[in-house]
Design a protein around this motif. Structure first.
Motif, mmCIF file in Angstrom:
data_model
loop_
_atom_site.group_PDB
_atom_site.id
_atom_site.type_symbol
_atom_site.label_atom_id
_atom_site.label_comp_id
_atom_site.label_asym_id
_atom_site.label_seq_id
_atom_site.Cartn_x
_atom_site.Cartn_y
_atom_site.Cartn_z
ATOM 1 N N ARG A 116 0.857 -1.142 0.047
ATOM 2 C CA ARG A 116 -0.027 -0.141 0.045
ATOM 3 C C ARG A 116 0.838 1.276 0.003
ATOM 4 O O ARG A 116 0.691 2.442 -0.558
ATOM 5 C CB ARG A 116 -0.986 -0.119 1.321
ATOM 6 C CG ARG A 116 -1.838 1.276 1.343
ATOM 7 C CD ARG A 116 -2.751 0.898 2.587
ATOM 8 N NE ARG A 116 -3.653 2.395 2.589
ATOM 9 C CZ ARG A 116 -3.211 3.206 3.654
ATOM 10 N NH1 ARG A 116 -2.000 3.014 4.353
ATOM 11 N NH2 ARG A 116 -3.779 4.071 3.611
ATOM 12 N N LEU A 117 1.930 1.152 0.696
ATOM 13 C CA LEU A 117 3.023 2.309 0.710
ATOM 14 C C LEU A 117 3.676 2.547 -0.800
ATOM 15 O O LEU A 117 3.696 3.561 -1.161
ATOM 16 C CB LEU A 117 3.980 2.340 1.981
ATOM 17 C CG LEU A 117 3.145 2.193 3.513
ATOM 18 C CD1 LEU A 117 4.305 1.930 4.243
ATOM 19 C CD2 LEU A 117 2.837 3.665 3.731
ATOM 20 N N GLU A 118 3.820 1.657 -1.178
ATOM 21 C CA GLU A 118 4.483 1.678 -2.551
ATOM 22 C C GLU A 118 3.444 2.194 -3.542
ATOM 23 O O GLU A 118 3.774 3.025 -4.254
ATOM 24 C CB GLU A 118 5.016 0.280 -2.932
ATOM 25 C CG GLU A 118 6.241 -0.249 -2.136
ATOM 26 C CD GLU A 118 6.591 -1.546 -2.641
ATOM 27 O OE1 GLU A 118 6.066 -2.227 -3.411
ATOM 28 O OE2 GLU A 118 7.712 -2.186 -1.819
ATOM 29 N N LYS A 119 2.340 1.865 -3.421
ATOM 30 C CA LYS A 119 1.311 2.329 -4.286
ATOM 31 C C LYS A 119 0.936 3.673 -4.077
ATOM 32 O O LYS A 119 0.954 4.509 -5.039
ATOM 33 C CB LYS A 119 0.105 1.399 -3.978
ATOM 34 C CG LYS A 119 -1.024 1.966 -5.105
ATOM 35 C CD LYS A 119 -2.373 1.024 -4.795
ATOM 36 C CE LYS A 119 -3.585 1.389 -5.691
ATOM 37 N NZ LYS A 119 -4.037 2.669 -5.572
ATOM 38 N N GLY A 120 1.149 4.010 -2.953
ATOM 39 C CA GLY A 120 0.887 5.575 -2.498
ATOM 40 C C GLY A 120 1.902 6.202 -2.943
ATOM 41 O O GLY A 120 1.831 7.471 -3.788
ATOM 42 N N SER A 121 3.249 5.825 -2.993
ATOM 43 C CA SER A 121 4.275 6.855 -3.488
ATOM 44 C C SER A 121 4.280 6.671 -4.830
ATOM 45 O O SER A 121 4.559 7.730 -5.638
ATOM 46 C CB SER A 121 5.710 6.225 -2.876
ATOM 47 O OG SER A 121 5.829 4.960 -3.304
ATOM 48 N N LYS A 122 3.905 5.657 -5.743
ATOM 49 C CA LYS A 122 3.796 5.832 -7.077
ATOM 50 C C LYS A 122 2.648 6.702 -7.460
ATOM 51 O O LYS A 122 2.686 7.346 -8.585
ATOM 52 C CB LYS A 122 3.617 4.403 -7.541
ATOM 53 C CG LYS A 122 4.583 3.413 -7.530
ATOM 54 C CD LYS A 122 4.304 2.130 -8.179
ATOM 55 C CE LYS A 122 5.448 1.038 -7.976
ATOM 56 N NZ LYS A 122 5.082 -0.123 -8.213
ATOM 57 N N ASP A 123 1.409 6.576 -6.777
ATOM 58 C CA ASP A 123 0.332 7.474 -7.230
ATOM 59 C C ASP A 123 0.962 9.111 -6.848
ATOM 60 O O ASP A 123 0.720 10.015 -7.801
ATOM 61 C CB ASP A 123 -0.714 7.331 -6.212
ATOM 62 C CG ASP A 123 -1.296 6.003 -6.810
ATOM 63 O OD1 ASP A 123 -1.227 5.639 -7.586
ATOM 64 O OD2 ASP A 123 -2.431 5.616 -6.000
ATOM 65 N N ASP A 124 1.670 9.328 -5.771
ATOM 66 C CA ASP A 124 2.102 10.748 -5.801
ATOM 67 C C ASP A 124 3.210 11.146 -6.793
ATOM 68 O O ASP A 124 2.983 12.264 -7.130
ATOM 69 C CB ASP A 124 3.008 10.860 -4.256
ATOM 70 C CG ASP A 124 1.846 10.774 -3.101
ATOM 71 O OD1 ASP A 124 0.829 10.570 -3.208
ATOM 72 O OD2 ASP A 124 2.619 10.345 -1.968
ATOM 73 N N THR A 125 4.082 10.263 -7.301
ATOM 74 C CA THR A 125 4.910 10.576 -8.432
ATOM 75 C C THR A 125 4.063 10.777 -9.819
ATOM 76 O O THR A 125 4.521 11.467 -10.638
ATOM 77 C CB THR A 125 6.019 9.737 -8.560
ATOM 78 O OG1 THR A 125 5.431 8.270 -8.667
ATOM 79 C CG2 THR A 125 7.137 9.747 -7.308
ATOM 80 N N GLU A 126 3.045 10.200 -9.980
ATOM 81 C CA GLU A 126 2.319 10.253 -11.122
ATOM 82 C C GLU A 126 1.624 11.645 -11.444
ATOM 83 O O GLU A 126 1.331 12.141 -12.241
ATOM 84 C CB GLU A 126 1.350 9.170 -11.416
ATOM 85 C CG GLU A 126 2.116 7.739 -11.698
ATOM 86 C CD GLU A 126 0.789 6.787 -11.577
ATOM 87 O OE1 GLU A 126 -0.315 6.889 -11.327
ATOM 88 O OE2 GLU A 126 1.121 5.596 -11.824
ATOM 89 N N HIS A 127 1.128 12.213 -10.067
ATOM 90 C CA HIS A 127 0.594 13.471 -10.025
ATOM 91 C C HIS A 127 1.542 14.563 -10.002
ATOM 92 O O HIS A 127 1.066 15.855 -10.161
ATOM 93 C CB HIS A 127 -0.342 13.619 -8.703
ATOM 94 C CG HIS A 127 -1.452 12.662 -8.902
ATOM 95 N ND1 HIS A 127 -2.461 12.899 -9.576
ATOM 96 C CD2 HIS A 127 -1.689 11.359 -7.897
ATOM 97 C CE1 HIS A 127 -3.471 11.654 -9.384
ATOM 98 N NE2 HIS A 127 -2.917 10.941 -8.425
#
Length: 128
Positions: A116-127
Motif C-alpha cells: 500500500r505504501l509503495e502504491k501511494g508513493s507511485k500515485d504521488d509521483t504520477e501526479h
C-alpha cells in the motif's frame, strides 16, 4: 482550541472504543504504562517517533477517559508518573489479543502495508 465539526457517533461499542483509543500512540502508551514505564521521559524513550507534545496530548486524553491517572509529586523539579486505573487495566487483555493477532499475521500484514505504501508513493509521483 480544536472544535469538532461532526459530533461523535456513540451508538455502539466499536464507535465508543474508537473514540477513546483513536490516536497513533494511545495503545502503546497504555501497554508501556502497564509494563511499568510510568514517567514521561521513559514513555518518550519507548516511543521515540512521537513528539513530547503529542504524547502529552494523548496522555491527557487517556486521563480524561479515566484510563490513566497522573500523579504529580511536590518536588523540584516536578516529578510526574502515570499509572493505569482499574478501568484502564481492563483494556490490557484486549490489547494483548490485538498484539497476538498482529504477531500471528505479521508477514501478511507487513506485505500488505508495504504494498500500500509503495502504491501511494507511485500515485504521488504520477501526479507531479
Amino acid at each position: 482550541m480544536y472544535e469538532r465539526k461532526i459530533p461523535p457517533n456513540l451508538n455502539c461499542g466499536l464507535d465508543l472504543i474508537a473514540e477513546v483509543l483513536y490516536g497513533k500512540w494511545k495503545i502503546r502508551l497504555l501497554w508501556f504504562i502497564n509494563e511499568g514505564f510510568q514517567r514521561p521521559s521513559e514513555l518518550q524513550r519507548k516511543i521515540p517517533d512521537a513528539s513530547r507534545r503529542v504524547l502529552n496530548v494523548q496522555l491527557k486524553e487517556l486521563e480524561e477517559h479515566d484510563l490513566v491517572i497522573k500523579k504529580v509529586y511536590p518536588v523540584v523539579p516536578p516529578k510526574v508518573e502515570y499509572r493505569l486505573t482499574e478501568f484502564g487495566q481492563t483494556l490490557i487483555p484486549v490489547i494483548a489479543t490485538l498484539g497476538k493477532w498482529g504477531d500471528d499475521h505479521e508477514e501478511r500484514l507487513r506485505t500488505l502495508i508495504l504494498k500500500r505504501l509503495e502504491k501511494g508513493s507511485k500515485d504521488d509521483t504520477e501526479h507531479t
